[in-house]
Structure formats: structure tokens, C-alpha cells
Design a protein around this motif. Sequence first.
Motif, PDB file in Angstrom:
ATOM      1  N   SER A  95     -14.460 -52.473  32.560  1.00 41.04           N
ATOM      2  CA  SER A  95     -13.249 -51.564  32.657  1.00 41.04           C
ATOM      3  C   SER A  95     -13.071 -50.597  31.573  1.00 41.04           C
ATOM      4  CB  SER A  95     -12.121 -52.202  32.976  1.00 41.04           C
ATOM      5  OG  SER A  95     -11.017 -51.380  32.923  1.00 41.04           O
ATOM      6  N   GLU A  96     -12.912 -49.449  31.991  1.00 45.30           N
ATOM      7  CA  GLU A  96     -12.760 -48.239  30.887  1.00 45.30           C
ATOM      8  C   GLU A  96     -11.535 -48.585  29.870  1.00 45.30           C
ATOM      9  OE1 GLU A  96     -13.485 -44.206  31.864  1.00 45.30           O
ATOM     10  OE2 GLU A  96     -14.444 -44.776  33.604  1.00 45.30           O
ATOM     11  N   VAL A  97     -10.745 -49.078  30.766  1.00 42.12           N
ATOM     12  CA  VAL A  97      -9.437 -49.461  29.782  1.00 42.12           C
ATOM     13  C   VAL A  97      -9.508 -50.550  28.932  1.00 42.12           C
ATOM     14  CG1 VAL A  97      -7.163 -50.546  30.084  1.00 42.12           C
ATOM     15  CG2 VAL A  97      -7.830 -49.038  31.865  1.00 42.12           C
ATOM     16  N   LEU A  98     -10.431 -51.575  29.148  1.00 37.86           N
ATOM     17  CA  LEU A  98     -10.800 -52.580  28.414  1.00 37.86           C
ATOM     18  C   LEU A  98     -11.869 -52.061  27.179  1.00 37.86           C
ATOM     19  CD1 LEU A  98     -11.332 -55.847  30.331  1.00 37.86           C
ATOM     20  CD2 LEU A  98      -9.338 -55.223  29.192  1.00 37.86           C
ATOM     21  N   VAL A  99     -12.544 -51.181  27.575  1.00 39.48           N
ATOM     22  CA  VAL A  99     -13.754 -50.672  26.643  1.00 39.48           C
ATOM     23  C   VAL A  99     -12.866 -49.866  25.770  1.00 39.48           C
ATOM     24  CG1 VAL A  99     -15.787 -49.029  26.543  1.00 39.48           C
ATOM     25  CG2 VAL A  99     -15.698 -50.639  28.339  1.00 39.48           C
ATOM     26  N   LYS A 100     -12.038 -48.940  26.065  1.00 37.97           N
ATOM     27  CA  LYS A 100     -11.132 -48.139  25.085  1.00 37.97           C
ATOM     28  C   LYS A 100     -10.400 -49.173  24.089  1.00 37.97           C
ATOM     29  CE  LYS A 100     -11.363 -43.811  27.526  1.00 37.97           C
ATOM     30  NZ  LYS A 100     -12.320 -43.357  26.738  1.00 37.97           N
ATOM     31  N   LYS A 101      -9.771 -50.123  24.622  1.00 33.73           N
ATOM     32  CA  LYS A 101      -9.068 -51.151  23.788  1.00 33.73           C
ATOM     33  C   LYS A 101      -9.785 -51.652  22.825  1.00 33.73           C
ATOM     34  CE  LYS A 101      -5.350 -53.663  25.407  1.00 33.73           C
ATOM     35  NZ  LYS A 101      -4.751 -54.528  26.093  1.00 33.73           N
ATOM     36  N   LYS A 102     -11.199 -52.203  23.343  1.00 34.50           N
ATOM     37  CA  LYS A 102     -12.204 -52.565  22.262  1.00 34.50           C
ATOM     38  C   LYS A 102     -12.347 -51.620  21.313  1.00 34.50           C
ATOM     39  CE  LYS A 102     -13.938 -56.205  25.212  1.00 34.50           C
ATOM     40  NZ  LYS A 102     -15.217 -56.820  25.989  1.00 34.50           N
ATOM     41  N   GLU A 103     -12.668 -50.303  21.574  1.00 39.52           N
ATOM     42  CA  GLU A 103     -13.267 -49.355  20.633  1.00 39.52           C
ATOM     43  C   GLU A 103     -12.155 -49.068  19.730  1.00 39.52           C
ATOM     44  OE1 GLU A 103     -14.126 -45.921  23.027  1.00 39.52           O
ATOM     45  OE2 GLU A 103     -15.992 -46.730  23.721  1.00 39.52           O
ATOM     46  N   SER A 104     -10.649 -49.339  20.025  1.00 34.92           N
ATOM     47  CA  SER A 104      -9.724 -48.959  19.195  1.00 34.92           C
ATOM     48  C   SER A 104      -9.514 -50.017  18.283  1.00 34.92           C
ATOM     49  CB  SER A 104      -8.220 -48.872  19.916  1.00 34.92           C
ATOM     50  OG  SER A 104      -7.235 -48.835  19.073  1.00 34.92           O
ATOM     51  N   MET A 105      -9.551 -51.375  18.755  1.00 37.64           N
ATOM     52  CA  MET A 105      -9.625 -52.628  17.636  1.00 37.64           C
ATOM     53  C   MET A 105     -10.731 -52.348  16.599  1.00 37.64           C
ATOM     54  SD  MET A 105      -8.800 -55.573  20.313  1.00 37.64           S
ATOM     55  CE  MET A 105      -9.624 -56.884  19.170  1.00 37.64           C
ATOM     56  N   ILE A 129       0.428 -48.447  35.478  1.00 34.66           N
ATOM     57  CA  ILE A 129       0.073 -49.803  35.069  1.00 34.66           C
ATOM     58  C   ILE A 129      -0.488 -50.499  36.176  1.00 34.66           C
ATOM     59  CG2 ILE A 129       1.097 -51.937  34.333  1.00 34.66           C
ATOM     60  CD1 ILE A 129       3.409 -50.354  33.086  1.00 34.66           C
ATOM     61  N   MET A 130      -0.352 -50.418  37.253  1.00 37.95           N
ATOM     62  CA  MET A 130      -0.789 -50.992  38.421  1.00 37.95           C
ATOM     63  C   MET A 130      -2.308 -50.525  38.827  1.00 37.95           C
ATOM     64  SD  MET A 130      -0.730 -53.357  40.968  1.00 37.95           S
ATOM     65  CE  MET A 130       0.763 -53.747  41.306  1.00 37.95           C
ATOM     66  N   ARG A 131      -2.405 -49.339  38.533  1.00 40.31           N
ATOM     67  CA  ARG A 131      -3.787 -48.745  38.693  1.00 40.31           C
ATOM     68  C   ARG A 131      -4.775 -49.164  37.475  1.00 40.31           C
ATOM     69  NH1 ARG A 131      -3.231 -42.757  38.104  1.00 40.31           N
ATOM     70  NH2 ARG A 131      -5.232 -42.893  38.040  1.00 40.31           N
ATOM     71  N   GLU A 132      -4.179 -49.322  36.146  1.00 40.95           N
ATOM     72  CA  GLU A 132      -4.842 -49.972  34.976  1.00 40.95           C
ATOM     73  C   GLU A 132      -5.525 -51.485  35.394  1.00 40.95           C
ATOM     74  OE1 GLU A 132      -2.832 -49.390  31.641  1.00 40.95           O
ATOM     75  OE2 GLU A 132      -3.332 -47.150  31.544  1.00 40.95           O
ATOM     76  N   LYS A 133      -4.404 -52.200  35.871  1.00 36.95           N
ATOM     77  CA  LYS A 133      -4.423 -53.480  36.282  1.00 36.95           C
ATOM     78  C   LYS A 133      -5.699 -53.448  37.378  1.00 36.95           C
ATOM     79  CE  LYS A 133      -0.749 -56.169  34.874  1.00 36.95           C
ATOM     80  NZ  LYS A 133       0.220 -57.381  35.072  1.00 36.95           N
ATOM     81  N   LEU A 134      -5.625 -52.989  38.543  1.00 39.83           N
ATOM     82  CA  LEU A 134      -6.390 -53.004  39.561  1.00 39.83           C
ATOM     83  C   LEU A 134      -7.932 -52.427  38.853  1.00 39.83           C
ATOM     84  CD1 LEU A 134      -4.562 -51.562  42.704  1.00 39.83           C
ATOM     85  CD2 LEU A 134      -5.353 -53.904  42.205  1.00 39.83           C
ATOM     86  N   ASP A 135      -8.106 -51.767  37.957  1.00 44.27           N
ATOM     87  CA  ASP A 135      -9.335 -51.167  37.368  1.00 44.27           C
ATOM     88  C   ASP A 135      -9.988 -52.386  36.693  1.00 44.27           C
ATOM     89  OD1 ASP A 135     -11.488 -49.283  36.846  1.00 44.27           O
ATOM     90  OD2 ASP A 135     -10.450 -49.266  34.711  1.00 44.27           O
ATOM     91  N   VAL A 136      -9.203 -53.076  35.893  1.00 48.36           N
ATOM     92  CA  VAL A 136      -9.488 -54.083  35.100  1.00 48.36           C
ATOM     93  C   VAL A 136      -9.911 -55.370  36.286  1.00 48.36           C
ATOM     94  CG1 VAL A 136      -8.825 -56.021  33.449  1.00 48.36           C
ATOM     95  CG2 VAL A 136      -8.147 -53.956  32.993  1.00 48.36           C
ATOM     96  N   LEU A 137      -9.150 -55.733  37.116  1.00 53.06           N
ATOM     97  CA  LEU A 137      -9.524 -56.632  38.110  1.00 53.06           C
ATOM     98  C   LEU A 137     -10.679 -56.330  38.782  1.00 53.06           C
ATOM     99  CD1 LEU A 137      -8.491 -59.130  39.517  1.00 53.06           C
ATOM    100  CD2 LEU A 137      -7.506 -57.590  41.394  1.00 53.06           C
ATOM    101  N   GLN A 138     -11.343 -55.054  39.082  1.00 52.16           N
ATOM    102  CA  GLN A 138     -12.226 -54.580  39.978  1.00 52.16           C
ATOM    103  C   GLN A 138     -13.307 -54.606  39.067  1.00 52.16           C
ATOM    104  OE1 GLN A 138     -11.956 -50.784  41.413  1.00 52.16           O
ATOM    105  NE2 GLN A 138     -13.722 -50.688  42.511  1.00 52.16           N
ATOM    106  N   LYS A 139     -13.461 -54.149  37.891  1.00 53.88           N
ATOM    107  CA  LYS A 139     -14.785 -53.914  37.142  1.00 53.88           C
ATOM    108  C   LYS A 139     -14.917 -55.153  35.945  1.00 53.88           C
ATOM    109  CE  LYS A 139     -14.651 -48.942  37.313  1.00 53.88           C
ATOM    110  NZ  LYS A 139     -14.389 -47.862  36.289  1.00 53.88           N
ATOM    111  N   GLY A 140     -13.627 -55.607  35.689  1.00 49.84           N
ATOM    112  CA  GLY A 140     -13.940 -56.738  34.580  1.00 49.84           C
ATOM    113  C   GLY A 140     -14.173 -56.166  33.083  1.00 49.84           C
ATOM    114  N   GLU A 141     -14.919 -56.804  32.611  1.00 47.78           N
ATOM    115  CA  GLU A 141     -15.206 -56.469  31.113  1.00 47.78           C
ATOM    116  C   GLU A 141     -15.488 -55.187  31.231  1.00 47.78           C
ATOM    117  OE1 GLU A 141     -14.658 -57.886  28.126  1.00 47.78           O
ATOM    118  OE2 GLU A 141     -13.469 -59.528  29.207  1.00 47.78           O
TER     119      GLU A 141
END
Length: 164
Positions: free
Chosen positions: A119-129, A105-117
Motif C-alpha cells: 500500500s502506498e500509505v504504508l510505503v510513504k509512512k515507512k519512508e518517513s520513518m 481515512i476509510m479510503r486509506e484503510k481500504l487501500d491498506v486492506l487491499q494491497k497490504g504491505e
Amino acid sequence: MSRISTFMNSLYRTSTRIIWRSSPNIPPLPGLTRVFTAGKKDLIELPALNEDELEEQFVRGSGPGGQATNKTSNCVVLKHIPTGTIVKCHQTRSVDINRKRARDIMREKLDVLQKGELSEVLVKKKESMMKKQEKRRKVNENLERKRLFKETLATASKPGNDTV
């Protein structure tokens, strides 16, 4: 040559992580390298954690579970000192599993913090939505077509309606 390919295939299958340096167009956080997780369905590039930059505590969890939750300190609180990001994980009763999940979870949060919008985590979440919304739209259209079909059948079968 076949021995080399066999070795490479077994190495690829058995390895779970490949350390990968950051790409030139995305500046990394200080002290972080990239980790490319292999063997998963969707490969996501996440920053690696430096254990020297982490502060870890074990506290009592909360929520359902009664005595098992109230008497054991198996909730992991992980703090990334350079960024001040805090993660609390109490998903299981096992401290080892909670430690691993807290780091993920920390790695995902740091990825979001570093890349912002981006981030692959956020992109995959948007694709899922978007997929969910598209599926819901198709279901609603199908239900509307069925309702209209039933209405036309009902009006056509009424007595006195002689359409040929």
C-alpha cells in the motif's frame, strides 16, 4: 493549439479527482474503482468509495471540549459493509468536515486492506520513518563530533601541555 493547451491546463488545475480504473496486476475489492487525487504534493492512488456500501452514523464525541462535545452529535462513524471496516472521526466540531475526513481515512484503510504491505500509505509512512531515523543518526554523529572536539580543546589548553 494554444487554446487547447490553455483549456487542458485549466482543467487539470480545477479538477480534484480523476476516476482511474484499477491496474491489471492488483485485484480490486468488489464495487470499488480507483481514484487518483490531483493537486496534492504526493499523489496517492486510493480506492473510491461506493456510497451504497457505506453505513453512516452520527454520535456524540469524546475527549476534551466539555459542553460542546457532550451535547452535539458531530462524531462520524462510518462502516464499510462488504469488509466490515469501521472508522470513527471526531477531529473537528463540523459534521461536514468530519464526514469528509472519515471518508478519506476509510479510503486509506481500504487501500491498506487491499494491497497490504504494498500500500502506498504504508510505503510513504515507512519512508518517513527512515528519513527521521537517518536525520536522528546524523544529528547524533554531529553531536559526538562536537563533544570530541571540545574534549581535545580542553586537553590541549591544560597547563603543562606543551605541544607544538
